[in-house]
Design an enzyme around this catalytic site. Structure first.
Site, mmCIF file in Angstrom:
data_model
loop_
_atom_site.group_PDB
_atom_site.id
_atom_site.type_symbol
_atom_site.label_atom_id
_atom_site.label_comp_id
_atom_site.label_asym_id
_atom_site.label_seq_id
_atom_site.Cartn_x
_atom_site.Cartn_y
_atom_site.Cartn_z
ATOM 1 N N LYS A 1 3.280 -5.511 -11.949
ATOM 2 C CA LYS A 1 2.027 -4.949 -12.465
ATOM 3 C C LYS A 1 2.368 -3.714 -13.296
ATOM 4 O O LYS A 1 2.970 -2.768 -12.791
ATOM 5 C CB LYS A 1 1.092 -4.565 -11.322
ATOM 6 C CG LYS A 1 -0.196 -3.883 -11.782
ATOM 7 C CD LYS A 1 -0.999 -3.341 -10.618
ATOM 8 C CE LYS A 1 -0.360 -2.150 -9.963
ATOM 9 N NZ LYS A 1 -0.396 -0.933 -10.825
ATOM 10 N N ASP B 1 -4.190 -1.552 -5.040
ATOM 11 C CA ASP B 1 -3.646 -2.357 -6.137
ATOM 12 C C ASP B 1 -3.719 -3.862 -5.869
ATOM 13 O O ASP B 1 -3.517 -4.665 -6.786
ATOM 14 C CB ASP B 1 -2.180 -1.990 -6.389
ATOM 15 C CG ASP B 1 -2.024 -0.688 -7.152
ATOM 16 O OD1 ASP B 1 -3.051 -0.136 -7.607
ATOM 17 O OD2 ASP B 1 -0.884 -0.218 -7.300
#
Length: 299
Positions: free
Chosen positions: A19, A150
């Site tokens: 990410k 996240d």
């Protein structure tokens, strides 16, 4: 990295892409201590992988370049994801039998690219496939958020804007980008970076008005980068090294220490990564490409 044959023995193999925070603004702080963020996020072709297979009893095993930095016996996001999903499915009468989970850990630990969160999200996706189970979208998103701020965006796994503490997600029509990831293999504590922030009330990201994504990205920032550089001087060194390879942009991702550089072509990214690996043989470099976002419902 585990050999392909090792993972081919698993019934389900799920990618856990890195990410990347292309930009990140810290816009406030809630009373409970969680920071409010405004982040432009994408994901890369390079990442960890999760293998899953039916088993007589639960097992968790590790391999990969960075697998040795983790303990298969310790509590971690992968096994927490398994246990919380199993509990959620039990309330709906769905079976969640024992499973062997194997994590091929190809990304550095504590590196600002969502490795643990991506692994947890991949575990959720893979177990739902293996168990042939389903949860309502809002229940799955709540479960993911309970694992970490996240995890919902990693569960989405496509270019997006994340706001709030990470749970307010808007898809973004972002093109695929040629990229190099670089990390000095020094772990950076996310809480320490937030603690070192000079300001916690900054303007949100300004995406409107740019002629294209190249212009938009160059005008953005990562509010965590100055604090992370003070805590980890190697971040400045690695950013300066990336800057010598002719990129269009160099920036730190997340809370660091990973930095990324964007290039015009995949070939240019590959050449840069090879040159940097020769210059810094003990650091982590990977030439990759980000995943493309479609226009369907996107910003």
């Amino acid at each position: 990295m585990a050999d392909a044959d090792a993972l081919s023995r698993f019934a389900v193999v799920e990618p856990a892409p890195a990410k990347i925070n292309l930009a990140l603004a810290v816009t406030g702080r809630r009373e409970d201590g969680y920071h409010l963020l405004d982040s432009l996020v994408t994901f890369t072709a390079v990442g960890d992988r999760i293998g899953l297979a039916p088993a007589a009893e639960d097992r968790f095993t590790l391999s990969g370049r960075f697998g040795g930095a983790l303990s298969a016996g310790a509590d971690n996001l992968v096994t927490r994801a398994r246990d919380r999903l199993r509990a959620a499915l039990a309330t709906t009468g769905q079976a969640a039998p024992p499973v062997h989970i194997h994590l091929e850990k190809n990304l550095p630990i504590a590196s600002g690219i969502g490795g643990g969160s991506a692994d947890a999200a991949a575990t959720l996706r893979g177990l739902l496939r293996l168990w042939r189970a389903a949860l309502p979208g809002d229940a799955l998103e709540a479960l993911a958020l309970g694992l970490g701020a996240d995890v919902p965006m990693c569960l989405a796994g496509r270019p997006l804007l994340a706001r709030g503490v990470g749970e307010e997600i808007t898809p973004v029509a972002l093109p695929a980008l040629a990229m190099v990831l670089a990390n000095p293999l020094v772990g950076v504590s996310t809480p320490a970076v937030f603690q070192a922030l000079a300001s916690r009330n900054n303007p949100p990201l300004a995406l409107a008005g740019a002629a294209g994504w190249a212009d938009a990205l160059s005008g953005l920032r990562n509010d965590l980068e100055p604090a992370a550089r003070r805590l980890c001087p190697q971040i400045a060194v690695i950013a300066e090294s990336l800057a010598t390879t002719g990129p269009a942009l160099v920036r730190m991702s997340g809370s660091g220490a990973t930095c990324f550089a964007l290039y015009e072509t995949d070939a240019a990214a590959g050449t840069a990564a090879a040159a940097l690996a020769c210059r810094h043989p003990h650091w982590f470099f990977a030439a990759t490409r980000t995943l493309e976002g479609t226009d369907n419902g996107a910003y």
